[in-house]
Design a protein around this motif. Structure first.
Motif, short mmCIF file in Angstrom:
data_model
loop_
_atom_site.label_atom_id
_atom_site.label_comp_id
_atom_site.label_asym_id
_atom_site.label_seq_id
_atom_site.Cartn_x
_atom_site.Cartn_y
_atom_site.Cartn_z
N MET A 20 1.81 12.12 9.31
CA MET A 20 2.91 12.22 8.72
C MET A 20 3.94 11.17 8.82
O MET A 20 4.84 10.75 7.98
CB MET A 20 3.74 13.53 9.51
N VAL A 21 3.80 10.45 9.82
CA VAL A 21 4.57 9.16 9.91
C VAL A 21 4.48 8.31 9.07
O VAL A 21 5.27 7.47 8.07
CB VAL A 21 4.64 8.51 11.48
N LEU A 22 3.02 7.71 8.92
CA LEU A 22 2.67 7.10 7.76
C LEU A 22 2.98 7.44 6.31
O LEU A 22 3.30 6.43 5.37
CB LEU A 22 1.33 6.80 7.64
N SER A 23 3.05 8.81 6.11
CA SER A 23 3.53 9.15 4.77
C SER A 23 4.88 8.69 4.31
O SER A 23 5.38 8.95 3.33
CB SER A 23 3.32 10.55 4.65
N LYS A 24 5.57 8.76 5.28
CA LYS A 24 6.98 8.51 5.19
C LYS A 24 7.56 7.01 5.01
O LYS A 24 8.58 6.62 4.59
CB LYS A 24 7.94 8.92 6.17
N ILE A 25 6.64 5.96 5.10
CA ILE A 25 6.76 4.61 5.27
C ILE A 25 6.70 4.16 3.75
O ILE A 25 5.60 4.21 3.25
CB ILE A 25 5.71 3.84 6.20
N ARG A 26 7.85 3.85 3.31
CA ARG A 26 7.92 2.98 1.86
C ARG A 26 8.84 1.96 1.99
O ARG A 26 9.81 1.98 2.10
CB ARG A 26 8.56 4.05 0.94
N SER A 47 1.41 0.64 1.35
CA SER A 47 1.93 2.22 1.32
C SER A 47 0.46 3.09 1.42
O SER A 47 -0.75 2.86 0.89
CB SER A 47 2.50 2.36 -0.13
N LEU A 48 0.69 4.11 2.12
CA LEU A 48 -0.32 5.04 2.24
C LEU A 48 -0.38 5.93 0.91
O LEU A 48 0.74 6.35 0.41
CB LEU A 48 -0.13 5.88 3.24
N ILE A 49 -1.42 6.41 0.10
CA ILE A 49 -1.13 6.92 -1.12
C ILE A 49 -1.91 8.22 -0.94
O ILE A 49 -1.14 9.33 -1.55
CB ILE A 49 -1.93 6.19 -2.09
N GLY A 50 -2.81 8.57 -0.16
CA GLY A 50 -3.44 9.87 0.16
C GLY A 50 -4.53 10.03 1.13
O GLY A 50 -4.57 8.80 1.98
N TYR A 51 -5.06 11.13 1.25
CA TYR A 51 -5.88 11.25 2.64
C TYR A 51 -6.96 12.24 2.42
O TYR A 51 -6.99 12.85 1.19
CB TYR A 51 -5.11 11.62 3.82
N ARG A 61 -3.72 14.14 -2.72
CA ARG A 61 -2.31 13.29 -2.94
C ARG A 61 -1.33 13.71 -1.99
O ARG A 61 -0.85 15.03 -1.97
CB ARG A 61 -2.11 13.45 -4.44
N LEU A 62 -0.84 12.84 -1.25
CA LEU A 62 0.46 13.17 -0.32
C LEU A 62 1.65 13.98 -1.32
O LEU A 62 2.11 13.27 -2.29
CB LEU A 62 0.86 12.20 0.56
N PRO A 63 2.39 14.99 -0.84
CA PRO A 63 3.29 15.72 -1.48
C PRO A 63 4.78 14.67 -1.77
O PRO A 63 4.69 13.73 -0.85
CB PRO A 63 3.86 16.78 -0.57
#
Length: 306
Positions: A1-7, A13-17, A266-268
Motif C-alpha cells: 500500500m505504501v509503494l502504491s502511493k509513491i509517485r 514507480s510501482l505499476i502493478g502486482y 493493475r493498481l487502482p
C-alpha cells in the motif's frame, strides 16, 4: 500500500502486482539504461578486476546525483510520513532512456512514525554502505540513508566499488579511504582518471565537503537530504561558472519471454492520489513523477491483465 502511493519523478514507480498460482511479483516501470553502477565501473566479479568504464562527464554525474537526492528527499519528507530506504547504493539508482536517475528497490525500506526520531530494527543493508552508527546501535534513522548516499557520491567521483579487496588494505573500503583523503586534502588524487582536468576546483571542493558531511560518524552531525541536495546543485553551478564559492547557511540472458506469466493486477487509480501537502517545496526544484504508468503497462500483453 505504501509503494502504491509513491509517485515522484525520481522514484521508480510501482505499476502493478501479482499474487497468483504461487507467483508473487511487483511490476515496476522499465528503466532502459540500467543501474548507475553500470555507467561507472565494471565490478571485479565480472572482469576479474574492478575497472572504470565511465564516459560520463562531471556535469552528467552531478545531475544524476541531484536526481537521486531529490528522490530520497521525497521519501524522507513526502506522503505525510517518513520512509527510510535502508539500502541506498549505486545498483539501486536506475537510469531511464533520457538518463534521468530514479531511486529503486524499496524491498527492505521502513516507514517510520513521525513522532519518533529513529526506528529500532535489525541491521539490513549492503556491506560497504552501512551506517556505522546504525550497525552499532540498531537504531535506523533518515541519516542512515544519508551515510549510504555519501558512499554513492564517492563511487560517482572515483568510479570504483564501495569494497574492493583487490586493492591495498587502506584502500579496500571506499568510505574510509575517501575520508582519509579528504582529511589530508588529497581528494583530487583519487578521482576517476577520466575526470582529471575536467572538474572545476570549486565544484570539487564543494562536492568533497558534501561527502565529508554525509559520512560523519554520528548521525546528528550529518546533513539532511535537503541540505545535501542544495550542496550538489551548488556544486553543479560552480562547475558552470568561475565565481568564488559561497557558504550555505542551512547546510549541514533474458528468459522472461519463454515463461508463462500469471495475471497481473493493475493498481487502482485512487491508490496513487496525493494531496497538495505531499508535494515538496519548489526551493529544491523537486517534482512529482510525470511517468504515465499506463503507457508502460500497455506493453505487457498477457491474459487477465488489466
Amino acid at each position: 500500500m505504501v509503494l502504491s502511493k509513491i509517485r515522484h519523478r525520481h522514484l521508480v514507480s510501482l505499476i502493478g502486482y501479482c499474487y497468483e498460482r504461487s507467483e508473487m511479483a511487483l511490476v515496476f516501470e522499465f528503466m532502459e539504461k540500467g543501474t548507475l553502477r553500470d555507467h561507472l565501473y565494471t565490478p571485479k566479479e565480472e572482469s576479474g578486476k574492478s575497472t572504470s568504464v565511465s564516459g560520463l562527464s562531471w556535469n552528467r554525474r552531478l545531475q544524476l546525483c541531484i536526481d537521486a537526492a531529490k528522490g530520497l528527499h521525497y521519501l524522507h519528507t513526502g506522503l505525510g510520513g517518513s520512509i527510510i530506504h535502508r539500502d541506498v547504493k549505486s545498483t539501486n539508482i536506475l537510469l531511464d532512456v533520457h538518463y534521468v536517475a530514479k531511486v529503486a528497490d524499496f524491498g527492505i525500506s521502513r516507514l517510520g512514525p513521525l513522532e519518533q526520531s529513529h526506528v529500532s530494527t535489525e541491521v539490513k543493508g549492503s556491506f560497504g554502505y552501512l551506517d556505522p552508527e546504525y550497525f552499532r546501535c540498531l537504531q535506523l534513522t533518515k541519516k542512515s540513508d544519508v551515510h549510504c548516499f555519501g558512499v554513492v557520491l564517492l563511487e560517482v567521483l572515483c568510479a570504483r566499488p564501495a569494497i574492493d579487496n583487490s586493492l591495498p588494505r587502506q584502500q579496500v573500503n571506499l568510505a574510509d579511504w575517501g575520508m582519509s583523503c579528504l582529511m589530508e586534502g588529497e581528494l583530487h588524487k583519487i578521482i576517476d582518471p577520466f575526470l582529471v582536468g575536467k572538474i572545476n576546483s570549486n565544484s570539487l571542493s564543494r562536492y568533497g565537503e558534501t561527502v565529508e558531511k554525509c559520512l560523519k560518524e554520528c548521525g546528528v552531525d550529518r546533513p539532511n537530504m535537503a541540505d545535501v541536495l542544495w550542496d550538489l546543485e551548488y556544486a553543479l553551478q560552480l562547475q558552470h561558472t568561475a565565481v568564488p564559492e559561497q557558504s550555505h547557511e542551512g547546510s549541514n540472458t533474458d528468459v522472461s519471454n519463454n515463461l508463462p506469466l500469471p495475471g497481473i493486477r493493475r493498481l487502482p487509480s485512487h491508490s496513487i492520489a496525493m494531496s497538495s501537502e505531499d508535494e515538496i517545496g519548489s526551493d529544491a526544484n523537486i517534482e512529482r513523477s510525470s511517468t504515465n504508468p499506463s503507457e508502460v503497462f500497455s506493453q505487457l500483453r498477457m491474459e487477465d491483465a488489466r
